[in-house]
Design a protein around this motif. Structure first.
Motif, PDB file in Angstrom:
ATOM      1  N   CYS A 205       0.996  -1.142  -0.034  1.00 38.88           N
ATOM      2  CA  CYS A 205      -0.105   0.076   0.063  1.00 38.88           C
ATOM      3  C   CYS A 205       0.908   1.157   0.067  1.00 38.88           C
ATOM      4  O   CYS A 205       1.830   1.383   0.865  1.00 38.88           O
ATOM      5  N   CYS A 206       0.504   2.184  -1.037  1.00 37.07           N
ATOM      6  CA  CYS A 206       1.378   3.444  -0.964  1.00 37.07           C
ATOM      7  C   CYS A 206       0.919   4.192   0.045  1.00 37.07           C
ATOM      8  O   CYS A 206      -0.376   4.432   0.149  1.00 37.07           O
ATOM      9  N   LEU A 207       1.398   4.655   1.073  1.00 35.23           N
ATOM     10  CA  LEU A 207       0.863   5.539   2.183  1.00 35.23           C
ATOM     11  C   LEU A 207       0.791   6.947   2.061  1.00 35.23           C
ATOM     12  O   LEU A 207       0.338   7.419   2.979  1.00 35.23           O
ATOM     13  N   VAL A 208       1.200   7.301   0.829  1.00 35.36           N
ATOM     14  CA  VAL A 208       0.764   8.656   0.578  1.00 35.36           C
ATOM     15  C   VAL A 208      -0.463   8.880  -0.049  1.00 35.36           C
ATOM     16  O   VAL A 208      -1.301   9.733   0.185  1.00 35.36           O
ATOM     17  N   CYS A 209      -0.862   7.785  -1.024  1.00 36.24           N
ATOM     18  CA  CYS A 209      -2.093   8.031  -2.040  1.00 36.24           C
ATOM     19  C   CYS A 209      -3.151   6.915  -1.779  1.00 36.24           C
ATOM     20  O   CYS A 209      -4.207   6.925  -1.907  1.00 36.24           O
ATOM     21  N   GLY A 210      -2.623   6.038  -0.855  1.00 35.26           N
ATOM     22  CA  GLY A 210      -3.460   4.696  -0.502  1.00 35.26           C
ATOM     23  C   GLY A 210      -3.868   3.729  -1.525  1.00 35.26           C
ATOM     24  O   GLY A 210      -4.223   2.584  -1.389  1.00 35.26           O
TER      25      GLY A 210
ATOM     26  N   ILE B 147       7.674   1.719  -9.823  1.00 33.73           N
ATOM     27  CA  ILE B 147       7.554   2.739 -10.930  1.00 33.73           C
ATOM     28  C   ILE B 147       6.496   3.732 -10.452  1.00 33.73           C
ATOM     29  O   ILE B 147       6.842   5.095 -10.590  1.00 33.73           O
ATOM     30  N   HIS B 148       5.583   3.340  -9.417  1.00 36.68           N
ATOM     31  CA  HIS B 148       4.887   4.434  -8.964  1.00 36.68           C
ATOM     32  C   HIS B 148       5.676   5.445  -8.102  1.00 36.68           C
ATOM     33  O   HIS B 148       5.287   6.761  -8.010  1.00 36.68           O
ATOM     34  N   SER B 149       6.473   4.945  -7.496  1.00 41.38           N
ATOM     35  CA  SER B 149       7.288   5.714  -6.416  1.00 41.38           C
ATOM     36  C   SER B 149       8.089   6.826  -7.115  1.00 41.38           C
ATOM     37  O   SER B 149       8.245   7.927  -6.607  1.00 41.38           O
TER      38      SER B 149
ATOM     39  N   ASN C 149       6.423  10.339  -7.117  1.00 41.92           N
ATOM     40  CA  ASN C 149       7.188  10.824  -6.098  1.00 41.92           C
ATOM     41  C   ASN C 149       6.706  10.499  -4.413  1.00 41.92           C
ATOM     42  O   ASN C 149       6.504  11.281  -3.895  1.00 41.92           O
ATOM     43  N   HIS C 150       6.011   9.188  -4.463  1.00 41.06           N
ATOM     44  CA  HIS C 150       5.399   8.784  -3.550  1.00 41.06           C
ATOM     45  C   HIS C 150       6.482   7.761  -2.911  1.00 41.06           C
ATOM     46  O   HIS C 150       6.972   6.798  -3.521  1.00 41.06           O
ATOM     47  N   HIS C 151       6.951   7.725  -1.427  1.00 40.35           N
ATOM     48  CA  HIS C 151       8.058   6.997  -1.100  1.00 40.35           C
ATOM     49  C   HIS C 151       7.629   5.850  -0.074  1.00 40.35           C
ATOM     50  O   HIS C 151       8.677   4.890   0.122  1.00 40.35           O
TER      51      HIS C 151
HETATM   52 ZN   LIG Z   1       0.832   6.897  -4.167  1.00 45.43          ZN
END
Ligand SMILES: [Zn+2]
Length: 449
Positions: A59-64, A78-80, A84-86
């Motif tokens: 789970c990306c904790l920036v966008c969910g 690739i998403h990171s 720019n979500h890390h």
């Molecule tokens: Zn994200």
């Protein structure tokens, strides 16, 4: 064509440059400040939004959003870079990572923010916690809720499941066993059900309501639950039987808590000679005892909404008192009263073309205490039926099309209050007014003598 190829080539080079640049950096713990808890939803299906795979999902904790993998070229990697979500959480082993550097955040249990996120995905309890329940809690938007007494989204589709799950969550011996134990290695069904009950009782929910859509879809797809006939009684029985077939310990706890026994004596016809009257005795165990309502027709006997027939719960129970009614050829006697006695009131004739419209609307009178044979019981939960107009195909509500809506009323014994749960909303109710609704299932708890 050649220009296109060149352009693609240079785009690839640019990306690789970016990857190199980011990978050479140290993991930046300041990234934790970019985490947005309000965007996280751990009730939804845990699959990668790119590959739709359920394996190795983060789970990306920036966008969910959920993405697969950690390695280079994986959707999460690739998403990171692209967004720019890390900060990422592995949804299976609950480890945190910084991407694209692919570095695990060690000692995450020392970071309060990360602990809270882990707890939202997988709440855990100890015996001391349970003693203080239910208690007033606050979600991320500072909205108060009572744990164990929470609402659910998507009531139009899954309200029957919400009612049954709330009932199971309020059978204390079952609840305690689910909350205090880990079921990760005991099969997918028990694991998912336990997480659902753990979330219902969570004092640290991000939002004051839950969704069980993913759990019920799983039951339909993987466990063969037939969703065409469901009501809270059907779903409750299905859950109890499925729980018993999954775990010996849970079977023993469920049976001890909820299984009653009724003796049925069938009396044969009076013989013509002097021979004895033949009788047949059956002992029948039950999870849910159906109390038959007197016959009712919505169009006869001058019945209107303002003038519905009423009957008391004691009158309905008289049938089980070992007394032979003049015209009956069977005698029923409750021979074992469980700690949690569950009643069902049969309001529907499913052979009817419009079972909801033609339902039995008899009002059942009850107070919050009941004496059955030698035992005193207290009402703990009441599931009520409400008929709502369902819009016809042209979008207008038609009289013939009504559908069932289920509302759950639960007793909070710590504060001596009744809480009604209708969709995501929870409201306090007066105990004296509960019987005015069409009660469908009741759970009664035996009191210490
Ligand atoms: Zn994200």
């Amino acid at each position: 064509m050649e220009i296109d190829n060149k352009r693609r080539h240079s785009e690839d080079e640019l990306k690789q440059e970016a990857v190199k640049r980011v990978k050479s950096q140290e993991p930046n713990y300041a990234y934790l400040e970019t985490v947005i808890r309000e965007k996280l939803d751990f009730d939804s299906e845990k699959i990668c939004c790119v590959t739709l795979s359920p394996l190795n999902v983060y789970c990306c904790l920036v966008c969910g959003h959920y993405y697969q993998g950690r390695h280079e070229k994986s959707p999460a990697f690739i998403h990171s870079i692209n967004e720019n979500h890390h900060v990422f959480l592995n949804l299976t082993n609950l480890k945190f990572y910084i991407l694209p550097q692919n570095i695990q955040i060690l000692q995450d249990d020392k970071v309060q923010l990360l602990n809270g996120i882990k707890y939202a995905l997988y709440p855990t309890y100890d015996v001391k916690d349970l003693q203080s329940f239910p208690k007033q809690c606050f979600d991320l938007s500072n909205r108060a809720y009572l744990n164990g007494f929470i609402g659910f989204t998507n009531a139009a589709t899954y309200d029957y499941a919400h009612s049954a799950l709330l009932l199971i969550s309020h059978i204390n011996p079952l609840r305690d066993f689910f909350l205090l134990n880990n079921f990760d290695n005991q099969g997918e069904f028990i694991k998912r059900l336990s997480i659902c009950i753990k979330k219902i009782w969570s004092p640290k929910l991000f939002k004051h309501y839950l969704s069980v859509d993913d759990f019920v879809t799983y039951l339909k797809v993987k466990e063969g639950l037939n969703l065409s006939l469901v009501d809270p009684r059907f779903f409750l029985l299905w859950l109890l039987n499925r729980i018993c077939s999954s775990s010996k310990e849970l079977k023993s706890i469920s049976s001890k808590s909820c299984k009653g026994k009724v003796k049925i004596v069938q009396i044969g016809k009076e013989p013509e000679g002097n021979g004895p009257v033949t009788t047949k005795i059956n002992m029948k165990p039950f999870w849910v005892l159906t109390l038959t309502l007197p016959e009712f027709s919505p169009f006869k006997d001058g019945n209107t909404v303002d003038n519905l027939p009423q009957i008391s719960i004691s009158q309905l129970l008289a049938k089980f008192g070992d007394i032979k009614a003049p015209s009956a050829n069977s005698v029923f006697k409750l021979t074992h009263l469980p700690q949690f006695l569950i009643f069902h009131f049969n309001r529907f004739d499913n052979s009817s073309e419009h079972p909801v419209k033609n339902r039995n609307q008899t009002i059942v009178e009850f107070s919050s205490e009941l004496k059955i044979l030698y035992a005193n019981y207290r009402l703990k939960a009441n599931v009520v039926h409400k008929a709502i107009k369902s819009p016809s195909t042209d979008g207008n509500a038609s009289d013939d099309d009504e559908r069932s809506h289920w509302i759950t009323q639960l007793y909070d014994d710590k504060n001596d209050k009744w809480v009604e749960i209708d969709g995501i909303n929870t409201t306090e109710r007066e105990a004296e007014l509960l019987f005015l609704s069409e009660t469908f299932i009741q759970v009664w708890e035996k009191q210490e003598p």
